[in-house]
Motif scaffolding. Structure first.
Motif, PDB file in Angstrom:
ATOM      1  N   TYR A   1       2.334  -0.927 -11.050  1.00 30.17           N
ATOM      2  CA  TYR A   1       3.238   0.214 -10.949  1.00 30.17           C
ATOM      3  C   TYR A   1       2.480   1.444 -11.433  1.00 30.17           C
ATOM      4  O   TYR A   1       1.923   1.440 -12.536  1.00 30.17           O
ATOM      5  CB  TYR A   1       4.488  -0.006 -11.797  1.00 30.17           C
ATOM      6  CG  TYR A   1       5.438  -1.012 -11.185  1.00 30.17           C
ATOM      7  CD1 TYR A   1       6.495  -0.586 -10.391  1.00 30.17           C
ATOM      8  CD2 TYR A   1       5.268  -2.378 -11.385  1.00 30.17           C
ATOM      9  CE1 TYR A   1       7.361  -1.504  -9.825  1.00 30.17           C
ATOM     10  CE2 TYR A   1       6.129  -3.296 -10.814  1.00 30.17           C
ATOM     11  CZ  TYR A   1       7.180  -2.853 -10.038  1.00 30.17           C
ATOM     12  OH  TYR A   1       8.043  -3.757  -9.461  1.00 30.17           O
ATOM     13  N   THR A   2       2.432   2.494 -10.588  1.00 30.22           N
ATOM     14  CA  THR A   2       1.600   3.648 -10.890  1.00 30.22           C
ATOM     15  C   THR A   2       2.287   4.960 -10.555  1.00 30.22           C
ATOM     16  O   THR A   2       3.252   4.998  -9.785  1.00 30.22           O
ATOM     17  CB  THR A   2       0.296   3.623 -10.056  1.00 30.22           C
ATOM     18  OG1 THR A   2       0.623   3.874  -8.681  1.00 30.22           O
ATOM     19  CG2 THR A   2      -0.432   2.315 -10.175  1.00 30.22           C
ATOM     20  N   GLU A   3       1.725   6.034 -11.117  1.00 34.36           N
ATOM     21  CA  GLU A   3       2.033   7.364 -10.618  1.00 34.36           C
ATOM     22  C   GLU A   3       1.295   7.491  -9.290  1.00 34.36           C
ATOM     23  O   GLU A   3       0.348   6.749  -9.028  1.00 34.36           O
ATOM     24  CB  GLU A   3       1.513   8.421 -11.598  1.00 34.36           C
ATOM     25  CG  GLU A   3       2.170   8.369 -12.956  1.00 34.36           C
ATOM     26  CD  GLU A   3       1.506   9.325 -13.948  1.00 34.36           C
ATOM     27  OE1 GLU A   3       0.857  10.295 -13.526  1.00 34.36           O
ATOM     28  OE2 GLU A   3       1.632   9.065 -15.152  1.00 34.36           O
TER      29      GLU A   3
ATOM     30  N   THR B   1       0.405  -0.816  -0.498  1.00 31.35           N
ATOM     31  CA  THR B   1       0.928   0.123  -1.478  1.00 31.35           C
ATOM     32  C   THR B   1       2.111   0.852  -0.854  1.00 31.35           C
ATOM     33  O   THR B   1       2.123   1.134   0.335  1.00 31.35           O
ATOM     34  CB  THR B   1      -0.158   1.107  -1.981  1.00 31.35           C
ATOM     35  OG1 THR B   1       0.403   1.944  -2.980  1.00 31.35           O
ATOM     36  CG2 THR B   1      -0.738   1.925  -0.871  1.00 31.35           C
ATOM     37  N   SER B   2       3.121   1.092  -1.673  1.00 35.16           N
ATOM     38  CA  SER B   2       4.322   1.767  -1.190  1.00 35.16           C
ATOM     39  C   SER B   2       5.090   2.315  -2.378  1.00 35.16           C
ATOM     40  O   SER B   2       4.747   2.059  -3.528  1.00 35.16           O
ATOM     41  CB  SER B   2       5.219   0.786  -0.426  1.00 35.16           C
ATOM     42  OG  SER B   2       5.774  -0.165  -1.308  1.00 35.16           O
TER      43      SER B   2
ATOM     44  N   VAL C   1       7.575   6.413  -8.507  1.00 38.29           N
ATOM     45  CA  VAL C   1       6.622   5.384  -8.943  1.00 38.29           C
ATOM     46  C   VAL C   1       6.208   4.546  -7.735  1.00 38.29           C
ATOM     47  O   VAL C   1       7.052   4.064  -6.995  1.00 38.29           O
ATOM     48  CB  VAL C   1       7.243   4.473 -10.031  1.00 38.29           C
ATOM     49  CG1 VAL C   1       6.292   3.326 -10.394  1.00 38.29           C
ATOM     50  CG2 VAL C   1       7.593   5.286 -11.265  1.00 38.29           C
ATOM     51  N   ASN C   2       4.894   4.413  -7.537  1.00 35.53           N
ATOM     52  CA  ASN C   2       4.376   3.589  -6.448  1.00 35.53           C
ATOM     53  C   ASN C   2       4.026   2.204  -6.965  1.00 35.53           C
ATOM     54  O   ASN C   2       3.842   2.004  -8.163  1.00 35.53           O
ATOM     55  CB  ASN C   2       3.138   4.241  -5.828  1.00 35.53           C
ATOM     56  CG  ASN C   2       3.513   5.349  -4.879  1.00 35.53           C
ATOM     57  OD1 ASN C   2       4.625   5.867  -4.914  1.00 35.53           O
ATOM     58  ND2 ASN C   2       2.588   5.713  -4.011  1.00 35.53           N
ATOM     59  N   ARG C   3       3.907   1.277  -6.025  1.00 34.44           N
ATOM     60  CA  ARG C   3       3.554  -0.100  -6.378  1.00 34.44           C
ATOM     61  C   ARG C   3       2.462  -0.596  -5.459  1.00 34.44           C
ATOM     62  O   ARG C   3       2.581  -0.513  -4.247  1.00 34.44           O
ATOM     63  CB  ARG C   3       4.785  -1.000  -6.265  1.00 34.44           C
ATOM     64  CG  ARG C   3       4.489  -2.435  -6.660  1.00 34.44           C
ATOM     65  CD  ARG C   3       5.745  -3.270  -6.628  1.00 34.44           C
ATOM     66  NE  ARG C   3       5.435  -4.657  -6.897  1.00 34.44           N
ATOM     67  CZ  ARG C   3       6.290  -5.636  -6.727  1.00 34.44           C
ATOM     68  NH1 ARG C   3       7.516  -5.391  -6.298  1.00 34.44           N
ATOM     69  NH2 ARG C   3       5.940  -6.873  -6.984  1.00 34.44           N
ATOM     70  N   PHE C   4       1.399  -1.091  -6.056  1.00 37.35           N
ATOM     71  CA  PHE C   4       0.350  -1.798  -5.327  1.00 37.35           C
ATOM     72  C   PHE C   4       0.694  -3.280  -5.380  1.00 37.35           C
ATOM     73  O   PHE C   4       1.086  -3.787  -6.438  1.00 37.35           O
ATOM     74  CB  PHE C   4      -1.008  -1.634  -6.013  1.00 37.35           C
ATOM     75  CG  PHE C   4      -1.657  -0.296  -5.855  1.00 37.35           C
ATOM     76  CD1 PHE C   4      -2.710  -0.129  -4.969  1.00 37.35           C
ATOM     77  CD2 PHE C   4      -1.239   0.797  -6.607  1.00 37.35           C
ATOM     78  CE1 PHE C   4      -3.337   1.106  -4.839  1.00 37.35           C
ATOM     79  CE2 PHE C   4      -1.849   2.019  -6.483  1.00 37.35           C
ATOM     80  CZ  PHE C   4      -2.902   2.186  -5.595  1.00 37.35           C
TER      81      PHE C   4
ATOM     82  N   ARG D   1       0.363  -8.424   2.166  1.00 36.25           N
ATOM     83  CA  ARG D   1       1.529  -9.099   1.601  1.00 36.25           C
ATOM     84  C   ARG D   1       2.461  -8.086   0.950  1.00 36.25           C
ATOM     85  O   ARG D   1       2.021  -7.145   0.307  1.00 36.25           O
ATOM     86  CB  ARG D   1       1.066 -10.099   0.545  1.00 36.25           C
ATOM     87  CG  ARG D   1       2.216 -10.788  -0.183  1.00 36.25           C
ATOM     88  CD  ARG D   1       1.718 -11.784  -1.190  1.00 36.25           C
ATOM     89  NE  ARG D   1       1.070 -12.893  -0.496  1.00 36.25           N
ATOM     90  CZ  ARG D   1       0.595 -13.973  -1.113  1.00 36.25           C
ATOM     91  NH1 ARG D   1       0.663 -14.075  -2.424  1.00 36.25           N
ATOM     92  NH2 ARG D   1       0.038 -14.943  -0.423  1.00 36.25           N
ATOM     93  N   ILE D   2       3.746  -8.309   1.142  1.00 39.41           N
ATOM     94  CA  ILE D   2       4.749  -7.643   0.315  1.00 39.41           C
ATOM     95  C   ILE D   2       5.439  -8.751  -0.459  1.00 39.41           C
ATOM     96  O   ILE D   2       5.609  -9.863   0.050  1.00 39.41           O
ATOM     97  CB  ILE D   2       5.740  -6.773   1.122  1.00 39.41           C
ATOM     98  CG1 ILE D   2       6.442  -7.571   2.210  1.00 39.41           C
ATOM     99  CG2 ILE D   2       5.022  -5.569   1.713  1.00 39.41           C
ATOM    100  CD1 ILE D   2       7.556  -6.818   2.901  1.00 39.41           C
ATOM    101  N   ALA D   3       5.764  -8.482  -1.718  1.00 37.30           N
ATOM    102  CA  ALA D   3       6.281  -9.555  -2.569  1.00 37.30           C
ATOM    103  C   ALA D   3       7.231  -9.015  -3.626  1.00 37.30           C
ATOM    104  O   ALA D   3       7.095  -7.885  -4.088  1.00 37.30           O
ATOM    105  CB  ALA D   3       5.109 -10.259  -3.262  1.00 37.30           C
TER     106      ALA D   3
END
Length: 176
Positions: A13-15, A40-41, A48-51, A157-159
């Protein structure tokens, strides 16, 4: 500590900052770890983005990598999970000559049996979309390859995890 190589899904979880992808990939590159898939989305949290990264490594490496990610300023939290701890899928699209849809009855059977969706059809080509596990997508690709595939693309993959990650509560506490 077991040194068994497994498939791990790493969630970060990132900026949303420029250059972060380069630093994320550099962490794997320095350790000579190949990334099997990277998506990434936007996450469930506004801003907040998520890899979601899939790698084949041992658990000790997974722990160290997550620790490295959390040292990055823009990283809010990083996790690693085994396949048993996640619910995951991939998507793909196939572009195939339209004449085959009407001249090859076997293609229609493949579409039905594999729960594949026809996205568009025109005079030159039709496009199929399939979501599922990697082995299901690869089986469909083998079946369609016999007829000729004009284009193929597969997502990373999305998970989601089976257990709660509590990232939202952590951010709420941080913001208050």
């Amino acid at each position: 500590m077991s040194e068994d190589i497994k498939s791990y899904t790493i969630s970060i979880y990132t900026e949303n900052n420029i250059g972060l992808l380069n630093r994320v990939s550099a962490i794997f590159q320095r350790r000579h770890i190949n990334i099997e898939s990277l998506t990434t989305s936007q996450s469930e949290i506004e801003g907040v983005n998520r890899f979601v990264i899939v790698v084949n490594i041992c658990e000790d490496q997974a722990k160290k990598i997550v620790g490295q990610f959390e040292k990055q300023i823009e990283v809010i939290k990083a996790y690693y999970h085994t396949e048993d701890q996640t619910i995951f899928t991939e998507s793909c699209m196939f572009k195939i000559k339209s004449e085959l849809l009407f001249e090859e009855p076997q293609i229609q059977n493949i579409i039905k049996e594999s729960n594949t969706r026809i996205v568009t059809v025109n005079k030159e080509f039709f496009v199929l979309e399939k979501s599922g596990r990697r082995h299901e997508i690869e089986a469909l690709r083998r079946d369609l390859n016999v007829f000729g595939i004009m284009q193929f693309v597969r997502s990373g993959r999305i998970a989601v995890t089976k257990d709660e990650m509590k990232i939202t509560e952590m951010l709420d506490a941080f913001n208050n």
